[in-house]
Design a protein around this motif. Sequence first.
Motif, PDB file in Angstrom:
ATOM      1  N   ASP A  67     -15.181 -71.249  41.359  1.00 36.19           N
ATOM      2  CA  ASP A  67     -16.186 -72.230  40.917  1.00 36.19           C
ATOM      3  C   ASP A  67     -16.855 -71.817  39.606  1.00 36.19           C
ATOM      4  O   ASP A  67     -17.256 -72.659  38.816  1.00 36.19           O
ATOM      5  CB  ASP A  67     -17.283 -72.393  41.988  1.00 36.19           C
ATOM      6  N   SER A  68     -16.978 -70.496  39.396  1.00 36.55           N
ATOM      7  CA  SER A  68     -17.666 -70.027  38.180  1.00 36.55           C
ATOM      8  C   SER A  68     -16.849 -70.298  36.915  1.00 36.55           C
ATOM      9  O   SER A  68     -17.379 -70.210  35.807  1.00 36.55           O
ATOM     10  CB  SER A  68     -17.929 -68.520  38.250  1.00 36.55           C
ATOM     11  N   LEU A  69     -15.565 -70.596  37.077  1.00 38.72           N
ATOM     12  CA  LEU A  69     -14.724 -70.820  35.894  1.00 38.72           C
ATOM     13  C   LEU A  69     -15.268 -71.974  35.046  1.00 38.72           C
ATOM     14  O   LEU A  69     -15.344 -71.886  33.820  1.00 38.72           O
ATOM     15  CB  LEU A  69     -13.285 -71.092  36.346  1.00 38.72           C
ATOM     16  N   GLU A  70     -15.686 -73.044  35.705  1.00 42.87           N
ATOM     17  CA  GLU A  70     -16.218 -74.223  34.995  1.00 42.87           C
ATOM     18  C   GLU A  70     -17.466 -73.894  34.186  1.00 42.87           C
ATOM     19  O   GLU A  70     -17.759 -74.567  33.210  1.00 42.87           O
ATOM     20  CB  GLU A  70     -16.597 -75.318  36.016  1.00 42.87           C
ATOM     21  N   ARG A 122     -11.670 -63.491  33.403  1.00 39.68           N
ATOM     22  CA  ARG A 122     -10.878 -62.747  34.385  1.00 39.68           C
ATOM     23  C   ARG A 122     -11.607 -62.726  35.723  1.00 39.68           C
ATOM     24  O   ARG A 122     -12.828 -62.603  35.765  1.00 39.68           O
ATOM     25  CB  ARG A 122     -10.655 -61.321  33.874  1.00 39.68           C
ATOM     26  N   PHE A 123     -10.832 -62.830  36.795  1.00 43.26           N
ATOM     27  CA  PHE A 123     -11.347 -62.755  38.167  1.00 43.26           C
ATOM     28  C   PHE A 123     -10.752 -61.474  38.762  1.00 43.26           C
ATOM     29  O   PHE A 123      -9.610 -61.464  39.212  1.00 43.26           O
ATOM     30  CB  PHE A 123     -10.876 -64.002  38.925  1.00 43.26           C
ATOM     31  N   PRO A 124     -11.512 -60.360  38.707  1.00 43.39           N
ATOM     32  CA  PRO A 124     -10.951 -59.087  39.181  1.00 43.39           C
ATOM     33  C   PRO A 124     -10.807 -59.056  40.698  1.00 43.39           C
ATOM     34  O   PRO A 124     -11.562 -59.723  41.407  1.00 43.39           O
ATOM     35  CB  PRO A 124     -11.968 -58.048  38.707  1.00 43.39           C
ATOM     36  N   SER A 125      -9.872 -58.257  41.182  1.00 42.08           N
ATOM     37  CA  SER A 125      -9.661 -58.188  42.636  1.00 42.08           C
ATOM     38  C   SER A 125     -10.451 -57.054  43.281  1.00 42.08           C
ATOM     39  O   SER A 125     -10.551 -56.988  44.499  1.00 42.08           O
ATOM     40  CB  SER A 125      -8.167 -58.008  42.937  1.00 42.08           C
ATOM     41  N   HIS A 126     -11.015 -56.150  42.489  1.00 39.21           N
ATOM     42  CA  HIS A 126     -11.701 -54.994  43.080  1.00 39.21           C
ATOM     43  C   HIS A 126     -12.938 -55.451  43.856  1.00 39.21           C
ATOM     44  O   HIS A 126     -13.787 -56.164  43.299  1.00 39.21           O
ATOM     45  CB  HIS A 126     -12.104 -54.020  41.977  1.00 39.21           C
ATOM     46  N   PRO A 127     -13.079 -55.034  45.129  1.00 35.26           N
ATOM     47  CA  PRO A 127     -14.211 -55.522  45.923  1.00 35.26           C
ATOM     48  C   PRO A 127     -15.578 -55.128  45.352  1.00 35.26           C
ATOM     49  O   PRO A 127     -16.540 -55.890  45.476  1.00 35.26           O
ATOM     50  CB  PRO A 127     -14.005 -54.888  47.311  1.00 35.26           C
ATOM     51  N   VAL A 128     -15.681 -53.959  44.710  1.00 36.62           N
ATOM     52  CA  VAL A 128     -16.973 -53.559  44.132  1.00 36.62           C
ATOM     53  C   VAL A 128     -17.311 -54.462  42.944  1.00 36.62           C
ATOM     54  O   VAL A 128     -18.444 -54.923  42.790  1.00 36.62           O
ATOM     55  CB  VAL A 128     -16.951 -52.070  43.706  1.00 36.62           C
ATOM     56  N   ALA A 129     -16.315 -54.751  42.117  1.00 40.06           N
ATOM     57  CA  ALA A 129     -16.544 -55.655  40.984  1.00 40.06           C
ATOM     58  C   ALA A 129     -16.972 -57.032  41.503  1.00 40.06           C
ATOM     59  O   ALA A 129     -17.938 -57.618  41.016  1.00 40.06           O
ATOM     60  CB  ALA A 129     -15.277 -55.769  40.141  1.00 40.06           C
ATOM     61  N   GLN A 130     -16.260 -57.521  42.504  1.00 37.80           N
ATOM     62  CA  GLN A 130     -16.598 -58.852  43.035  1.00 37.80           C
ATOM     63  C   GLN A 130     -18.012 -58.889  43.588  1.00 37.80           C
ATOM     64  O   GLN A 130     -18.776 -59.825  43.324  1.00 37.80           O
ATOM     65  CB  GLN A 130     -15.602 -59.248  44.123  1.00 37.80           C
ATOM     66  N   ALA A 131     -18.379 -57.866  44.365  1.00 39.37           N
ATOM     67  CA  ALA A 131     -19.722 -57.853  44.972  1.00 39.37           C
ATOM     68  C   ALA A 131     -20.791 -57.812  43.881  1.00 39.37           C
ATOM     69  O   ALA A 131     -21.779 -58.547  43.926  1.00 39.37           O
ATOM     70  CB  ALA A 131     -19.858 -56.661  45.905  1.00 39.37           C
ATOM     71  N   LEU A 132     -20.582 -56.972  42.869  1.00 42.97           N
ATOM     72  CA  LEU A 132     -21.565 -56.837  41.790  1.00 42.97           C
ATOM     73  C   LEU A 132     -21.740 -58.165  41.047  1.00 42.97           C
ATOM     74  O   LEU A 132     -22.860 -58.594  40.756  1.00 42.97           O
ATOM     75  CB  LEU A 132     -21.102 -55.746  40.822  1.00 42.97           C
ATOM     76  N   ILE A 133     -20.632 -58.813  40.739  1.00 38.53           N
ATOM     77  CA  ILE A 133     -20.702 -60.079  39.989  1.00 38.53           C
ATOM     78  C   ILE A 133     -21.424 -61.140  40.831  1.00 38.53           C
ATOM     79  O   ILE A 133     -22.309 -61.844  40.347  1.00 38.53           O
ATOM     80  CB  ILE A 133     -19.276 -60.554  39.609  1.00 38.53           C
ATOM     81  N   ARG A 134     -21.081 -61.212  42.114  1.00 35.79           N
ATOM     82  CA  ARG A 134     -21.707 -62.219  42.988  1.00 35.79           C
ATOM     83  C   ARG A 134     -23.203 -61.987  43.145  1.00 35.79           C
ATOM     84  O   ARG A 134     -23.980 -62.926  43.185  1.00 35.79           O
ATOM     85  CB  ARG A 134     -21.061 -62.202  44.368  1.00 35.79           C
TER      86      ARG A 134
END
Length: 346
Positions: A67-70, A122-134
């Motif tokens: 969703d953040s892509l838009e 870019r949409f990284p797959s690393h769970p730490v990166a995802q959690a931090l971004i969210r």
Amino acid sequence: MPILAPSEEALRSAAAALVSGELVAFPTETVYGLGGDAFNPQALARIFAVKGRPRFDPLILHIATLDSLEAVAALSSLDPGLRHKLDALCTRLWPGPLTLILPKQPRVPDLATSGLPTVGVRFPSHPVAQALIRLSTGVVAAPSANPFGYLSPTRASHVQEQLGDQVPCILDGGPCTIGLESTVLDITASPRLLRSGGTPRELIEGILGPVEGPPKDPGEVLRSPGQLQSHYAPHTRVTLYSQEDMIRLPYEASAAYLFFDGSSCDAWVQGLSLAGMPALEPGESRTERIAVLSQEGNLGEAAARLFDLLHRLDKLGASVIRAQRVPGYGLGAAINDRLSRAAAGS
Ligand code: TXA
Ligand code: MG
């Protein structure tokens, strides 16, 4: 500066730091990133300053939901054919080591894109990166967390050694599993590779059919501003060899050696002893100065270890690093690209 294990508490305080405009170094599956809020020009300016990065070299924006892509890319301006390609790539290759160049939304600061009408996402797959971004603002600008032109970091300790005094917080996610930066693919027009990386070209072409690039002509550098020839370079001089030439090199006590696989290293050692230069035994040759990217010749393992071994060899004070090119298919294309740029910087 503190290296923090990515506990819930550390993630929350790192996300709060991002929201308040500070920088945070964090792990991704490719390399460690130096993150800042993508919509905060001061944070973006700080990223360029800390890295010593020229302002003409645009940043990648990291998202953690489709969703953040838009929010950052003007998808409605893509023609239907390209939109279809984008959907196919997102479905098959995201999250993962692929950056897509798309038309930018006006709200993305010009500093992030170096004034270009396009944006790298870019949409990284690393769970730490995802959690931090969210947990932060949902879009984090992050180049690799190294001084401009130097080797990318694949461990928290690499960031600490290179930028530690300038980054308030480094989240430790362990060694990066891919170890090479993302592949950069421009899909604003006919798809074109701008940087080879962690997603092999063959995988992209399996989805889209043949794609162009990456550019060889230096005149095209502006289309891919980060692709300066000398990049990813250690301080020690690097010279490159084919397998055939590598295994015939004489031994020099002051040099460091980086072999692709164990059998090439063993062939070199055997050749040395036949030539009456003993000291090294096959299988016992892995001294500090003699490194092997992957004992079994596995390109994935070689990619994951490349920057770490170059960092280690670079600390030895060797006169030169003599490195073997790897087979050029799959991840080998990106490994050879990084080795060539390391050699061009010496
Ligand atoms: O794997 C990666 O991509 C890592 C991690 C942290 O995600 N990031 C990374 O960022 O390698 P950086 O800044 O070191 O490299 C970004 C590359 C540069 O070559 C830059 O020129 C290119 O992406 N790039 C970014 N936006 C672009 C745009 N709008 N058009 C063309 N190239 C772009
Ligand atoms: Mg970089």
